[in-house]
Design an enzyme around this catalytic site. Structure first.
Site, short mmCIF file in Angstrom:
data_model
loop_
_atom_site.label_atom_id
_atom_site.label_comp_id
_atom_site.label_asym_id
_atom_site.label_seq_id
_atom_site.Cartn_x
_atom_site.Cartn_y
_atom_site.Cartn_z
CD GLN A 178 -15.39 -66.02 -56.08
OE1 GLN A 178 -14.22 -66.25 -56.30
NE2 GLN A 178 -15.81 -65.63 -54.88
N GLY A 179 -19.36 -66.62 -59.25
CA GLY A 179 -20.67 -67.13 -58.84
C GLY A 179 -20.54 -68.27 -57.85
CE1 TYR A 180 -16.40 -69.97 -57.47
CE2 TYR A 180 -15.18 -69.71 -55.41
CZ TYR A 180 -15.21 -70.03 -56.75
OH TYR A 180 -14.05 -70.43 -57.36
CB SER A 181 -22.17 -66.50 -51.89
OG SER A 181 -20.97 -66.55 -51.19
CD GLU A 201 -12.31 -64.14 -52.51
OE1 GLU A 201 -12.71 -65.29 -52.80
OE2 GLU A 201 -13.07 -63.19 -52.30
#
Lengths: 349, 400
Positions: free
Chosen positions: B131-134, B249
């Site tokens: 997951q590329g969020y932060s 999540e």
């Protein structure tokens, strides 16, 4: 599988919520305090019309939701800080309703059920003084001996009853140390009743405490949403916002715990006593803690007699120690676990 | 109130028992290996996953043509699966970012082509996701992210840096939030794009956690490329798409499979066990009180999950309680860890190892790993302070 109140229980809660909100508003509660906490007999009679006191008096079929029905009512009593020995009277009627010798049983039940008579309730020993809620208002006192299962019904209005120290902190349920006069009106050993009464008393006080604690969270939320400082509602500041969130997070999960404990008593689940014991201890502790924190949210006004918060805080202090202290309940639960010993390796994982 | 299960559900429970019994050897191997590795990376896990999907236990919400079991929504059945699989040391759903987060998001927002290409191999545990969020400058304030994606013909060209990217070193793809609309308001300029991790423009550097493990990473994107068709949802609508994932999540983090109760039971056992000097922690009133409170909180958490589920099954919401789930769960978890540390002796100094979420530690090293790991639980998926804000504003209605 349906872990929720029935439609009837939800309706009952709503009815009581509306009734108590109308009758026991802030002004009436403060008038009650101003009167020194003396029970309003006319109001007591009026309240009986809701059928509240009869909630656990009649022996019914195993599995009937007796304890849960009564606990749902106790939650609303706690939520509105209703003055008077509501829970003690329910417990007294629960004991009287299960006496095996008819005697005055039905007379007492009718008088208590209609609110004409007032009962207090205590766990204690023969001849020993007990701390009895609203004893100075009550006509009858039911004492249950948890060690041997004896039940005594005493007349509190007769000569020779010795009222010792008054414990008047919670003016909605001022308590007194009472040495009842012998002989009792009735003495009987009812097999199998003491454990049920002990568990029931714990669940009802837990539900009362839950009602009060969740009301404190609401009061804190409402106040923080309307009170303005620095040109904005104080509830916008994270310092306060997080304090209130923590209060809510401490209280809300307990609802499922007292629901479970009450239901477990009704259907006879093996962990009913343990869950009732733990629920009483943890929920009353949370109530006291949340009550204190609500005073802090309100600031100076919260520290005054005229605010409502102290009424709830003092009820929390009552619930914390009656009929047993949280400390005693923790010791009981730990001892039970210690006696169970160490399970065989692999059984716990 | 009714805590009994109808014959239909009791039959389901027996059926799951039989299923786990039939595959006992595989279940034991997986349960054991999952102590040291993410289950999704255990070689024989896909074999078990396929069996569990075929039996209708995993992938229940996913249509059959996308590799799911396609079962009607049934909260009670889900509860039974959770309890029985939890007892066997297995998760109640396919593990990993792909099945847990990407799959439901794609099902809600993806187009037919995306669903057909990505969902079946994801559900078969053949594709791994991250997951590329932060980003370094976008933690709790996620909407301030600044990784850019620019269109070059029919390809996105992506530049920026992601961080705390769990499983990036094993991932085939990343679902990534990128800024695609320069000049737009902060929540409106973000798009949700799927990026192939196996390409020159993607560099993964593992970060070592305080536990000693390396689960998460930094990911550097330098002219990384993704086909235009890898945009999920509309351009600039990525925030809304991402919130679907985040909801999944957090819901998955608060779940009650009885783990806390089993961990507290292990604490009681330790407290009742005499140490070398014959002393028992349970005889300390402070420890006894802490254990009673933890037992009550673990039970309350479990019953609250029953409550949420029963109301969901009746089509009613329990908004505030559901919002609280993650915060409540992470606080119980941390206090279990603290309680054990309070009872520990010099075994507290053993090198942490061999604990995974959802298990009951079997030795001091695993308890130490839990002690440290529980800290991460209060941060991942939205820190506890972010959760407090959500509880206060969305739950209680306090002013923003």
């Amino acid at each position: 599988m349906k872990f929720d109140l029935s439609d009837e229980q939800k309706q009952m809660a709503e009815t009581l919520d509306r009734y108590f909100a109308a009758v026991w508003d802030s002004q009436r509660l403060h008038a009650h305090l101003a009167g020194g906490g003396v029970l309003d007999r006319a109001g007591w009679r009026k309240m009986s019309e809701l059928g509240l006191f009869y909630m656990v008096s009649e022996p019914t079929q195993p599995g009937d939701p007796l304890a849960l029905d009564a606990a749902v009512c106790a939650e609303q009593v706690g939520r509105h800080a209703v003055p008077g020995p509501v829970v003690p009277q329910m417990l007294a009627m629960a004991a009287i309703g299960r006496l095996q010798s008819a005697g005055h049983r039905d007379t007492w039940l009718a008088a208590l059920g209609s609110g004409d008579a007032v009962a207090s309730f205590a766990f204690g020993k023969a001849g020993a003084p007990v701390l009895a809620p609203c004893a100075r208002d009550a006509d009858l006192l039911v004492i249950v001996d948890l060690a041997d299962g004896h039940i005594w019904v005493h007349d509190l209005k007769r000569d020779g009853v010795a009222f010792g120290a008054d414990r008047n902190l919670d003016l909605t349920r001022r308590a007194s140390v009472v040495a009842p006069a012998d002989p009792p009106l009735h003495a009987e050993h009812v097999p199998g009743l003491r454990g049920w009464l002990r568990d029931l008393s714990r669940v009802l006080v837990a539900a009362d405490a839950f009602g009060g604690a969740s009301r404190c969270v609401e009061m804190a939320t409402d106040y923080a949403s309307s009170r303005q400082q620095f040109g904005q509602p104080i509830g916008r500041f994270q310092g306060l916002k997080f304090q209130i969130a923590d209060m809510a997070v401490e209280v809300e999960p307990w609802r499922a715990l007292w629901w479970y404990a009450a239901h477990a008593i009704d259907v006879g689940r093996p962990d009913a006593s343990r869950m009732a014991c733990l629920a009483k201890a943890v929920i009353t502790e949370s109530y006291a803690s949340v009550g204190r924190r609500t005073v802090e949210v309100f600031g100076g006004i919260g520290f005054t007699w005229d605010a409502d918060v102290h009424i709830f805080l003092k009820r929390a202090m009552f619930d914390l120690v009656w009929p047993q202290t949280a400390h005693a309940l923790y010791a009981e639960a730990a001892e039970e676990r210690a006696l169970a010993g160490i399970p065989v390796a692999g059984q716990t994982a | 109130m009714d805590m009994t299960f109808s014959a239909e559900y009791e039959a389901l429970r027996s059926e799951i028992h039989a299923f786990l019994g039939d595959n006992a050897e595989l279940v034991a191997e997986l349960s054991d290996q999952s102590r040291t590795s993410g289950l999704q990376y255990v070689p024989r896990f896909p074999e078990f996953a396929a069996l569990a999907v075929a039996a209708g236990y995993y992938g229940r919400n996913m249509p059959r043509r996308y590799g799911g079991a396609e079962r009607p929504y049934d909260a009670i059945a889900a509860l039974i699966i959770r309890e029985e699989f939890g007892q066997a040391g297995l998760p109640d759903a396919l593990p990993g970012m792909g099945p847990r987060l990407l799959a439901p998001t794609l099902l809600a927002h993806g187009n037919d082509w995306q669903k057909e290409v990505f969902l079946p191999p994801t559900m078969a545990m053949k594709l791994h996701w991250c997951q590329g969020y932060s980003e370094p400058e976008a933690g709790s304030d996620l909407a301030s992210l600044c990784t850019r994606a620019e269109l070059d013909g029919d390809e996105w060209v992506i530049n920026g840096q992601k961080v705390w990217t769990t499983g990036a070193q094993h991932a085939d793809y990343m679902f990534c939030l990128c800024r695609t609309e320069p000049g737009a308001l902060r929540h409106e300029g973000i798009s949700y794009i799927i990026i192939d991790m196996k390409q020159p423009g993607v560099e993964v550097r593992p970060l070592r956690q305080l536990t000693g493990d390396s689960e998460f990473n930094e990911v550097f994107l330098t002219d990384a490329r993704a086909p235009l068709a890898h945009l999920v949802g509309q351009r600039g609508a990525g925030w809304k798409v991402a919130m679907t994932t985040l909801g999944h999540e957090r819901a998955s983090m608060g779940a009650g499979d009885g783990t806390y109760g089993r961990q507290v039971e292990a604490l009681w056992t330790r407290a009742c066990t005499p140490d070398a000097d014959g002393l028992r922690a349970i005889d300390d009133a402070g420890v006894a009180r802490d254990l009673c409170q933890l037992e009550a909180r673990a039970a309350a958490n479990q019953f609250t999950q029953y409550r949420i589920l029963s109301q969901a099954a009746a089509g009613q919401g329990t908004r505030t309680v559901s919002i609280m789930s993650k915060l409540v769960g992470s606080e119980i978890f941390q206090d279990i860890a603290r309680c054990h540390a309070q009872m520990a002796a010099t075994d507290l100094l053993e090198t942490p190892a061999g604990f995974r979420l959802g298990s009951v530690p079997g030795n001091p090293a695993a308890w130490n790993a839990l002690y440290l790991r529980s800290l991460g639980y209060a941060i991942a998926g939205g820190t506890s302070n972010i959760q407090r804000r959500l509880v206060a504003e969305r739950g209680l209605g306090l002013p923003r």
